[in-house]
Write an enzyme that holds these catalytic residues in place. Structure first.
Site, PDB file in Angstrom:
ATOM      1  N   LYS A 219       0.028   1.383  -8.383  1.00  0.00           N
ATOM      2  CA  LYS A 219      -1.390   1.694  -8.577  1.00  0.00           C
ATOM      3  C   LYS A 219      -1.549   3.116  -9.121  1.00  0.00           C
ATOM      4  CE  LYS A 219      -5.715   1.921  -5.998  1.00  0.00           C
ATOM      5  NZ  LYS A 219      -6.407   1.678  -4.747  1.00  0.00           N
ATOM      6  N   GLU A 225       9.324   6.621  -4.889  1.00  0.00           N
ATOM      7  CA  GLU A 225      10.335   5.557  -4.921  1.00  0.00           C
ATOM      8  C   GLU A 225      10.251   4.783  -6.239  1.00  0.00           C
ATOM      9  OE1 GLU A 225       8.219   6.169  -2.482  1.00  0.00           O
ATOM     10  OE2 GLU A 225       9.194   5.962  -0.518  1.00  0.00           O
ATOM     11  N   GLY A 281      -3.940  -1.080  -2.366  1.00  0.00           N
ATOM     12  CA  GLY A 281      -2.572  -1.529  -2.635  1.00  0.00           C
ATOM     13  C   GLY A 281      -2.212  -2.781  -1.853  1.00  0.00           C
ATOM     14  N   ARG A 282      -2.527  -2.781  -0.565  1.00  0.00           N
ATOM     15  CA  ARG A 282      -2.128  -3.924   0.282  1.00  0.00           C
ATOM     16  C   ARG A 282      -3.032  -5.134   0.096  1.00  0.00           C
ATOM     17  NH1 ARG A 282      -3.678   0.534   2.872  1.00  0.00           N
ATOM     18  NH2 ARG A 282      -5.537   0.544   4.191  1.00  0.00           N
ATOM     19  N   GLU A 367      -1.158  -0.964   8.095  1.00  0.00           N
ATOM     20  CA  GLU A 367      -1.642   0.144   7.263  1.00  0.00           C
ATOM     21  C   GLU A 367      -3.173   0.149   7.282  1.00  0.00           C
ATOM     22  OE1 GLU A 367       0.742   1.942   3.699  1.00  0.00           O
ATOM     23  OE2 GLU A 367      -0.790   0.679   2.806  1.00  0.00           O
ATOM     24  N   HIS A 398      15.818 -19.000  18.563  1.00  0.00           N
ATOM     25  CA  HIS A 398      17.183 -18.759  19.046  1.00  0.00           C
ATOM     26  C   HIS A 398      17.493 -17.271  19.111  1.00  0.00           C
ATOM     27  CE1 HIS A 398      18.267 -23.012  19.053  1.00  0.00           C
ATOM     28  NE2 HIS A 398      17.389 -23.078  18.070  1.00  0.00           N
ATOM     29  N   LYS A 518       5.508  11.889   3.212  1.00  0.00           N
ATOM     30  CA  LYS A 518       5.748  11.992   1.763  1.00  0.00           C
ATOM     31  C   LYS A 518       5.840  13.458   1.350  1.00  0.00           C
ATOM     32  CE  LYS A 518       3.072   8.024   0.023  1.00  0.00           C
ATOM     33  NZ  LYS A 518       1.928   7.661  -0.799  1.00  0.00           N
TER      34      LYS A 518
HETATM   35  O1  F6P Z   1       2.575   3.604   1.513  1.00  0.00           O
HETATM   36  C1  F6P Z   1       1.434   4.137   0.948  1.00  0.00           C
HETATM   37  C2  F6P Z   1       1.020   3.437  -0.295  1.00  0.00           C
HETATM   38  O2  F6P Z   1       0.019   4.204  -0.850  1.00  0.00           O
HETATM   39  C3  F6P Z   1       0.547   2.003  -0.070  1.00  0.00           C
HETATM   40  O3  F6P Z   1      -0.746   1.933   0.407  1.00  0.00           O
HETATM   41  C4  F6P Z   1       0.740   1.431  -1.411  1.00  0.00           C
HETATM   42  O4  F6P Z   1       0.692   0.043  -1.393  1.00  0.00           O
HETATM   43  C5  F6P Z   1       2.084   1.993  -1.767  1.00  0.00           C
HETATM   44  O5  F6P Z   1       2.070   3.305  -1.232  1.00  0.00           O
HETATM   45  C6  F6P Z   1       2.442   2.010  -3.214  1.00  0.00           C
HETATM   46  O6  F6P Z   1       1.550   2.758  -3.970  1.00  0.00           O
HETATM   47  P1  F6P Z   1       1.500   2.652  -5.540  1.00  0.00           P
HETATM   48  O7  F6P Z   1       1.121   1.248  -5.901  1.00  0.00           O
HETATM   49  O8  F6P Z   1       0.484   3.641  -5.984  1.00  0.00           O
HETATM   50  O9  F6P Z   1       2.867   2.969  -6.071  1.00  0.00           O
END
Ligand code: F6P
Length: 554
Positions: A219, A225, A281-282, A367, A398, A518
């Protein structure tokens, strides 16, 4: 209570939760219900198992095996009304900026609205924008799927790697796994999320770069990452393809709200699929973030999935609360979290294709409602978001079910099952479903000492073999795990989370809690990489760990 710090919103007009009449009544009422056993509740009402059920949009919910009476239900529904749930649902669907800390509308429901609907954000109807992107995704997906979109050397794409994390990963990977039965088997799909280099290395180890397409899903397009993995992917591609920079355009597309950063990375914005700040995002798996899903199952099935979402949106928006599935699920989870001290809630899909569903729900629920401050900025004096976890059945039986059956905790469970199997093999499906029904029965009714003794168990062994029972569960049954059914299931939980968040008076749509870690990581990275010994200013434990790592990696 602390002085409110948030800007006023319609919700702030509602009394603090513990001051709401229905809440106070529930506190008193819970004292009586806690002593009641499900055995008694069922014995007293032979029709309970039929009465406490509700069906909508093809989802059947049996909530009879919950530790509730009709009075509990009445009070929970009253709590929903007194908490302004109706007004808040309307506010969301109207496009009001109910995400007050980020000053954003919350409109994942617009992502699945039919073309002729109108939902305004700042005076602009966003539904046509949604369909424009869907059409662009459709055209692209068709080109990739029919081999028209080729890589740098002219070969068709065979491998698709989604690079994203959190909502830009969990939804896509969950949906891919869930809908694998409907997916193109000649295309390989992989999902890279972790900054651990192993994730990328393993994802591409058997892929040819000139047959591989990367979807960089983010987003913000700034997530550490994702950007690290995206850069690594570009290096891997260029290395494998002879360093031709122009190949990036053929092997990378982006899904983002941030065109500037996409362009900076080197992806042609013509190959960017957009979405908007009003999609969390979620809550984004049905936006362009679902591009990998569309590539896997095809545009038609993707739209069927959206239709499933929309059916439950409409149900949530219009059904009276007493017959509203997401509202009932949400209220029941509040009941156990706040009046029974339940710490967790287990999600138990009896459907192998839903193996990533609990992980997906963890972000959606935790979240969203892992918050300790109300919309007014006050610290809560009650418990909010429970811990969601789970595994597909029957595997869980199990491993951890022992603790649910005979441990000391109350763990409400959601069992999810489908009447028809997508892979009907011999007796498998009847056995699977028999286990669903058996588990909910065993959890609710247990086994008394008398029953155990009557089986001829020696006295000394009896206590070990007794099942207390009275463990609550919901059973959600649908016909078959189709794309539409998946959409319905996800929307069910999205709106359940909304219901919970409304009762707890929290903002379910921000996630400030992920920021601190972060920021600290950004500070520590150069300290780990510095050629000279860095001056460390952390606590003694963190300083020591950093020094140890630096020393050992040499
Ligand atoms: O973990 C925090 C967060 O902002 C989530 O809410 C989101 O889904 C994720 O990081 C990834 O964010 P982006 O889509 O901006 O890379």
């Amino acid at each position: 209570m602390a002085t409110p710090v948030a800007e006023p919103t319609p919700t702030t007009k509602i009394a603090p939760l513990t001051g709401i009449e229905a809440w106070k009544a529930l506190e008193a009422h819970a004292q009586q219900v806690r002593g009641l056993h499900l055995r008694t509740l069922f014995a007293d009402d032979p029709r309970r198992g039929e009465r406490l059920t509700v069906e909508a949009a093809g989802l059947f919910l049996d909530y009879s095996k919950n530790r509730i009476t009709d009075e509990t239900l009445r009070l929970l529904l009253e709590l929903a009304h007194q908490s302004g749930l109706r007004q808040r649902i309307d506010a969301m669907f109207r496009g009001e900026k109910i995400n007050i800390t980020e000053k954003r509308a919350v409109l994942h429901v617009a992502l699945r609205a039919p073309k002729n609907e109108s939902i305004l954000v700042d005076g602009e109807n966003v539904v046509p924008l949604v369909h424009e992107v869907l059409d662009k995704m459709t055209a692209f997906a068709n080109r990739v799927r029919n081999g028209e979109w080729t890589g740098h050397t002219g070969k068709p794409i065979r491998n698709i790697v989604n690079i994203g994390i959190g909502g830009s990963d969990l939804g896509p990977v969950m949906a891919y796994e869930a809908l694998r039965h409907f997916s193109r088997r000649d295309l390989n799909f992989r999902f890279v999320s972790n900054v651990d280099g192993t994730d990328f290395a393993e994802a591409v180890h058997d892929f040819e770069p000139d047959e591989t397409l990367f979807i960089v899903s983010s987003k913000t397009f700034t997530t550490l990452e994702t950007m690290t993995n995206a850069h690594t992917a570009r290096t891997w591609l260029l290395k494998g393809i002879g360093g031709h920079q122009s190949s990036v355009a053929k092997h990378f597309v982006a899904v983002s709200t941030n065109a500037v950063e996409v362009a900076k990375f080197g992806i042609d914005t013509a190959n960017m699929f957009g979405f908007w700040d009003w999609v969390g995002g979620r809550y984004s798996m049905d936006s362009a973030i679902g591009l990998s899903t569309m590539l896997a199952i095809g545009p038609e099935s993707f739209r069927a999935m959206l239709d499933g979402f929309h059916q439950v949106d409409e149900h949530f928006r219009t059904a009276p609360f007493e017959r509203n599935l997401p509202v009932l699920l949400g209220l029941l989870s509040v009941w156990y979290t706040d009046f029974f001290d339940a710490q967790t809630l287990a999600i138990l899909p009896y459907e192998q294709y839903l193996k990533r569903f609990p992980a997906y729900l963890q972000q959606l629920t935790m979240e969203s409602n892992g918050k300790h401050v109300t919309l007014s900025g006050n610290t809560v004096d009650y418990v909010t978001g429970p811990i969601y976890w789970g595994e597909p059945g029957t595997n869980g039986q199990h491993s951890f079910y022992q603790l649910i059956h005979q441990g000391t905790r109350l763990i409400p469970c959601d069992f999810i099952a489908f009447v028809k199997s997508l892979n009907p093999l011999g007796q498998h499906h009847d056995m699977l479903l028999a286990n669903v029904f058996a588990q909910t029965e065993a959890l609710a009714f247990g086994k008394t000492p008398e029953q155990v003794k009557a089986e001829g168990t020696p006295d000394w062994l009896v206590p070990h073999r007794v099942f207390e029972g009275n463990q609550p569960s919901n059973t959600i049954l649908a016909e078959e795990l189709t794309p539409a059914a998946l959409g319905k299931l996800v929307a069910l939980y999205e709106h359940c989370v909304f219901t919970q968040g409304t009762i707890w008076q929290v903002n379910s749509f921000d996630q400030w809690g992920v920021e601190l870690g972060k920021a600290l990581a950004q500070r520590i990275i150069p300290e780990l990489e510095s050629k000279t010994e860095p001056k460390l200013g952390h606590d003694s434990s963190t300083n020591n760990l950093i020094r140890r790592y630096r020393k050992q990696k040499e």
